[in-house]
Every structure is written in structure tokens, then in C-alpha cells.
Design an enzyme around this catalytic site. Structure first.
Site, PDB file in Angstrom:
ATOM      1  N   CYS A  11      -1.941  -1.951   9.102  1.00  0.00           N
ATOM      2  CA  CYS A  11      -3.156  -1.740   8.491  1.00  0.00           C
ATOM      3  C   CYS A  11      -3.407  -3.556   8.488  1.00  0.00           C
ATOM      4  CB  CYS A  11      -3.660  -1.968   6.603  1.00  0.00           C
ATOM      5  SG  CYS A  11      -2.943  -2.402   5.359  1.00  0.00           S
ATOM      6  N   THR A  12      -4.941  -3.832   7.972  1.00  0.00           N
ATOM      7  CA  THR A  12      -4.810  -4.978   7.787  1.00  0.00           C
ATOM      8  C   THR A  12      -4.223  -6.191   6.669  1.00  0.00           C
ATOM      9  OG1 THR A  12      -7.613  -4.351   8.426  1.00  0.00           O
ATOM     10  CG2 THR A  12      -7.066  -6.827   7.688  1.00  0.00           C
TER      11      THR A  12
END
Length: 301
Positions: free
Chosen positions: A188-189
Site C-alpha cells: 500500500c502506501t
């Protein structure tokens, strides 16, 4: 009745890297609140055996395999999975290193907004298949909606995912099951929340002891200490926190990987579904697909 803004609010909160700017809001918080938030964000340190799972990259943080974690039928192979954070800063050498590690599939758990702001640099590399599934369902980040109510903790947010994001979880796990060869990377981030929950479900499916799953989650904060904080979205959210200190106080406790977050998630997973296998069955992942996931995890039989 479900709060329709909850998935969007959670997605925005969990798209952040490790917030250093949370200290701005904490400085305005009462002393007792500051101490509580600090306790929640104290990093758990890796142990010697964790070193074998780290893939050192120049442009991504918290990049690790599950190598050697003990499941029901033996250790998980290093070639099963790679978990990591935002891949928008990968160097050419980093991409080569991931290819050398056997990665053939990159599953991006971020929103379209996040991908647009920091394009995944494996997406256009012919050596890797790419799939993006926004685990929280939403694709747009309307920061003004962050004024809605946040859960009391990351653990509570993770538990909500089990209900809110069932179609997305199904898509992710079915895609993993379809990848018969090579190593599957997912990210993800920040590489700790959406990534951490996918990791938690996989490790629970493999039969890894709960304490080891919690530890594997909790050490993410340590490995993310050097992650850059200069994304456009982070800047926007930090400005919103300056304007709304109460949001900052809540989010300060959401920037780490406190063990109790994963503990809360696993308790709910077992109480509500009997564990990861029960959950996957309940959302429509087939027996054959679950068998493929177990095979990848080294737990066939």
C-alpha cells in the site's frame, strides 16, 4: 446502520506514511493525551531472526518476506510473498532485486488517487504482472470528509474492514491464488495497515502462532522510520490537522503499529469467523483457491 463515510475516512487515514507531523497536533494536546499517544506509537524492535526476511531496497521501506515463519505444516518459504510500502521511488537496481527475488505479481492495495500521486514503478515493467485493488473500495480522496468520525484505534479500523471490504478482500485473495508460480508482492502506501492486514490473514491461514503474527505486524514501524513524508497527500492532511487539532490527536495514535491493533484484529477474526480460512470462505473464496493459498504458504496437507 453503517456509516457510509467510514470506508472513505479510513482509507484517507491509512494512506499516510508514518506521520512525523502528528507532533504538531500533539503539542497542542493535554499532557495525559500526549503520553497515551506516545505509548501507542512506541516502536517494537526486530529480533535477530527477523533479519532473514528483510529485502534491502533503496527506494522502498519495510520490504520483507515471510521466510521461516512457522506454520501448521512447517516454515513458510521465502518465495511465497513480499510485503512492502509505496513503490514510487524504486531505483532500477531495486526493480532488478525484486525480479531476482522471484517476484512475478505486484498487487497494489492503494486508491486511484494514491497511484496517480505516486505511480507504482513495477506497473510498466514487463517482468511483473500488476493488479491494483483499492482495499478500502474508494478511489477518490476528498480530504474535507476527514471531518467525519474516525474509529478509536487502528485495531477498531482493521476490524471494520472485515465487513466493509469483503469484495476487495475476495478479489485480492483470488488473484493471489491464481498466481501459481513466482513470488507475489503486495503493498500500500505506508506498508503497514492494508499491507499488514493482508499479511495477518495470510499468516493466520498458514497457522502461524498469534504472537508471531502480532510481532511481524508491530515491527513495521521500526522499518518505516526512514520513509519519506513529502507526498502531496501528506502535505494536505497535515494542513488539515493544523486547522483541526482534534483530528491530529486521533491520528497521532494511528501512525504506528502498536501490537494491540493486530491483537484486536485477530481476536475479532477468530470470534466472528473462526479464523482466516473461515473468513475467506464466508466472502466467497473457494476451497480450491484456499488450497492454492496454503500451497503457496508451504502448508499443503
Amino acid at each position: 446502520m453503517k456509516n457510509r463515510s467510514t470506508p472513505l475516512a479510513l482509507a484517507m487515514a491509512l494512506s499516510l506514511p508514518m506521520l512525523t507531523g502528528a507532533g504538531i497536533a500533539l503539542a497542542r494536546a493535554p499532557v495525559a493525551d500526549t503520553a497515551t499517544a506516545a505509548a501507542r506509537t512506541t516502536n517494537v524492535q526486530p529480533v535477530a531472526s527477523d533479519a532473514q526476511r528483510v529485502i534491502p531496497l533503496q527506494g522502498a521501506w519495510n520490504t520483507r518476506t515471510f521466510a521461516g515463519l512457522q506454520g501448521t505444516h512447517g516454515p513458510i518459504p521465502a518465495s511465497a510473498f513480499v510485503r512492502t510500502s509505496d513503490l514510487g521511488r524504486l531505483t532500477a537496481a531495486d526493480r532488478d532485486a525484486l525480479a531476482a527475488a522471484g517476484v512475478t505479481l505486484d498487487i497494489d492495495l492503494r486508491t486511484a488517487d494514491e497511484q496517480a500521486q505516486s505511480p507504482d514503478l513495477l506497473a510498466d515493467d514487463a517482468r511483473f504482472a500488476y493488479q491494483r485493488t483499492s482495499l478500502m473500495g474508494t478511489e477518490k480522496m476528498d480530504l474535507q470528509k476527514m471531518m467525519t468520525t474516525f474509529p478509536d484505534s487502528l485495531g477498531a479500523a482493521y476490524v471494520q474492514w472485515l465487513d466493509h471490504s469483503q469484495p476487495q478482500f475476495k478479489q485480492v485473495f483470488q488473484r493471489i491464488a491464481a498466481e501459481r508460480d513466482g513470488t507475489v508482492l503486495f503493498h500500500c502506501t505506508a506498508g503497514k495497515d492494508r499491507t499488514g492486514i493482508i499479511a495477518g490473514l495470510l499468516l493466520d491461514l498458514a497457522g502461524v502462532p498469534r504472537a508471531d503474527i502480532v510481532h511481524n505486524y508491530a515491527i513495521s514501524a521500526h522499518y518505516l522510520e526512514g520513509q519519506p513524508k513529502d507526498s502531496a497527500m501528506n502535505a494536505q492532511i497535515m494542513e488539515l490537522i493544523r486547522q483541526n487539532p482534534e483530528i491530529g490527536r486521533k491520528m497521532a495514535g494511528m501512525s504506528g503499529t502498536a501490537p494491540e491493533n493486530m491483537e484486536m484484529f485477530l481476536v475479532a477474526l477468530h470470534q466472528q469467523y473462526g479464523g482466516a480460512e473461515g473468513y475467506l470462505k464466508s466472502i466467497g473464496v473457494s476451497e480450491a483457491e484456499i488450497d492454492q493459498l496454503k500451497l503457496r504458504l508451504g502448508q499443503a496437507g
